[in-house]
Design an enzyme around this catalytic site. Structure first.
Site, PDB file in Angstrom:
ATOM      1  N   TYR A 173       0.835  -1.204   0.000  1.00  0.00           N
ATOM      2  CA  TYR A 173       0.000   0.000   0.000  1.00  0.00           C
ATOM      3  C   TYR A 173       0.871   1.256   0.000  1.00  0.00           C
ATOM      4  O   TYR A 173       0.565   2.251   0.656  1.00  0.00           O
ATOM      5  CB  TYR A 173      -0.968   0.012   1.186  1.00  0.00           C
ATOM      6  CG  TYR A 173      -2.164  -0.885   0.961  1.00  0.00           C
ATOM      7  CD1 TYR A 173      -3.409  -0.362   0.641  1.00  0.00           C
ATOM      8  CD2 TYR A 173      -2.037  -2.266   1.055  1.00  0.00           C
ATOM      9  CE1 TYR A 173      -4.496  -1.196   0.412  1.00  0.00           C
ATOM     10  CE2 TYR A 173      -3.119  -3.105   0.824  1.00  0.00           C
ATOM     11  CZ  TYR A 173      -4.342  -2.564   0.505  1.00  0.00           C
ATOM     12  OH  TYR A 173      -5.410  -3.388   0.265  1.00  0.00           O
ATOM     13  N   HIS A 296     -16.537  -3.658  -4.590  1.00  0.00           N
ATOM     14  CA  HIS A 296     -15.893  -4.156  -5.818  1.00  0.00           C
ATOM     15  C   HIS A 296     -16.782  -5.107  -6.604  1.00  0.00           C
ATOM     16  O   HIS A 296     -16.276  -6.049  -7.243  1.00  0.00           O
ATOM     17  CB  HIS A 296     -14.555  -4.816  -5.482  1.00  0.00           C
ATOM     18  CG  HIS A 296     -13.579  -3.899  -4.796  1.00  0.00           C
ATOM     19  ND1 HIS A 296     -13.133  -2.728  -5.367  1.00  0.00           N
ATOM     20  CD2 HIS A 296     -12.980  -3.977  -3.568  1.00  0.00           C
ATOM     21  CE1 HIS A 296     -12.294  -2.129  -4.531  1.00  0.00           C
ATOM     22  NE2 HIS A 296     -12.200  -2.855  -3.440  1.00  0.00           N
ATOM     23  N   HIS A 325     -11.934  -6.400   1.128  1.00  0.00           N
ATOM     24  CA  HIS A 325     -11.320  -6.450   2.451  1.00  0.00           C
ATOM     25  C   HIS A 325     -12.234  -7.183   3.438  1.00  0.00           C
ATOM     26  O   HIS A 325     -12.772  -6.616   4.384  1.00  0.00           O
ATOM     27  CB  HIS A 325     -10.998  -5.043   2.940  1.00  0.00           C
ATOM     28  CG  HIS A 325     -10.067  -4.316   2.026  1.00  0.00           C
ATOM     29  ND1 HIS A 325      -9.928  -2.945   2.022  1.00  0.00           N
ATOM     30  CD2 HIS A 325      -9.217  -4.781   1.066  1.00  0.00           C
ATOM     31  CE1 HIS A 325      -9.031  -2.601   1.116  1.00  0.00           C
ATOM     32  NE2 HIS A 325      -8.594  -3.693   0.523  1.00  0.00           N
TER      33      HIS A 325
END
Length: 432
Positions: A173, A296, A325
């Site tokens: 990230y 998503h 997630h």
């Protein structure tokens, strides 16, 4: 039993059945002190499989004169072998990386501890090679990042007696801030220097800048995988074998249509699989194809349309993905329906990233979805033998690892599916 007691027991059971798990709050991004290592000492050491009986050792040094050399042996402090590799570096806006080294060592004995040092000096590291036969254990965690929950996940994985770590995308990230690649490398070094980490890319690895920077420069420079060893032209997709498993790592963020290099490579790779030698066929990529979370939605549909027919014809056993997630496991599924010859899909993008959890799911729950929960954690996949594997998902419950989902999975190798779909597979492989 007294009526009041019966009522009390009923209420107690009802409460237990309807009570939802209360998730701990988010944890902050970790902050790292300035590096105190000597400039000549190796940093961010990690290892990966590099073909049959070989391992790639990767590290960074700030001393530009450091050679890409690894000394290794089976006794502490005694290095009977030495290998030379290659070095690279890259610049990104105002950032310049250290010298990045990749050195392949081997041939190595299976299931053996080796001691090694990088660049001719510095501390000694220790690695263990995977076994050649069953059983073999994989730790699985995607979307790691660098938060307090990431550290919790890594601590739990460290307690697992695993042989290889599988990571379906989204590592550091860093998101354009390049020194975060350095701090991520330091964060995972205690684990990644001791067991091979096999990774594929996610959207957070792309870091492209239109007209200025191509994507995946940092990822490709730092995390070199065995793409050349598996006949691929790109570090974004490759395959490898360990014990009785053939594992394919695909790229969700590079071309995957039927005319793409990735698709053509996948056809060639699938054609080499010998299910007598590797009865388990496992695939990883970042964006899930079967996802009942609101996050998503539909992002994997085009890749599914292009590649699912081929993977189904090849009788893939398990598909591991990240991106969302949260955690979710399916029944064997194909074309959106239950199929005894389809793959079990597992979404495990819950390693600890800074963006938090995706807590909202679509209702009603699809028939193909068996278990779903928005919590951080990791998975463990033990291939016990050629026919049976044990999968478990371990939730990060505060700082304890709690096994929250588990299932035995039967390989398709002896199911009749492979013989049933042989003509279908040959038709796809012989197509344009």
């Amino acid at each position: 039993m007294e009526p009041k007691l019966v009522l009390f027991v009923f209420l107690l059971i009802s409460a237990a059945a309807t009570c939802e798990y209360i998730r701990p709050p988010p944890r902050k991004t970790l902050h790292f002190p300035w590096n105190s290592k000597l400039s000549s000492h190796p940093q961010q050491v990690h290892i990966s499989l590099a073909g049959d009986k070989h391992m790639r050792v990767s590290w960074v040094s700030n001393d530009k004169s450091t050679l890409p050399m690894v000394e290794y042996g089976t006794s502490p402090g005694r290095y009977s072998n030495k290998s030379q590799g290659q070095s690279t570096s890259y610049s990104y806006l105002f950032y310049s990386s250290g010298k990045i080294h990749h050195t392949v060592i081997g041939p190595l004995e299976d299931n053996t501890v080796y001691y090694y040092r990088c660049g001719g000096g510095g501390p000694e590291y220790k690695l263990k090679t995977p076994p050649a036969q069953f059983p073999v254990m994989f730790a699985v965690a995607g979307d790691l990042g660098q938060t307090g929950w990431t550290k919790s996940t890594l601590d739990h994985i460290d307690l697992c007696k695993y042989d290889v770590h599988l990571l379906p995308g989204d590592l550091s990230y860093a998101d354009y801030i390049q020194h975060r690649w350095d701090t991520f490398g330091e964060l995972v070094e205690p684990l990644a220097s001791a067991r091979p980490w096999m990774v594929t890319q996610g959207n957070h690895e792309k870091e492209s800048i239109m007209f200025f920077k191509d994507g995946f420069q940092s990822y490709n420079s730092r995390w070199k995988m065995p793409y050349e060893e598996s006949g691929s032209s790109s570090n974004l997709y490759y395959s490898f074998e360990v014990a009785g498993a053939h594992i394919i790592m695909l790229g969700s963020y590079t071309d995957y249509d039927e005319h793409s290099d990735q698709y053509n490579w996948l056809k060639a790779d699938v054609a080499t699989v010998d299910r007598k030698k590797t009865p388990w066929l496992i695939v990883l990529f970042h964006v899930p194809w079967y996802n009942s979370n609101e996050a998503h939605q539909d992002e994997g549909d085009r890749m599914l349309a292009a590649m699912e027919p081929l993977l189904h014809a090849a009788s893939v056993d398990i598909v591991l993905a990240g991106h969302v997630h949260a955690y979710e496991r399916t029944e064997r599924v194909n074309k959106g329906k239950l199929d005894p010859c389809g793959a079990v899909h597992i979404t495990i993008g819950d390693g600890g990233n800074r963006e938090g959890l995706a807590s909202k799911y679509k209702n009603p729950q699809p028939t193909w979805s068996v278990f779903r929960e928005a919590s951080f954690g990791h998975g463990e996949l033990k291939l016990a033998n050629s026919t049976h594997a044990y999968w478990s998902w371990h939730r990060n419950d505060d700082d304890e690892s709690v096994r929250s989902d588990q299932v035995w999975i039967t390989s398709l190798e002896n199911s009749g599916c492979i013989a049933e779909k042989k003509h279908e597979l040959m038709k796809i492989l012989s197509g344009p």
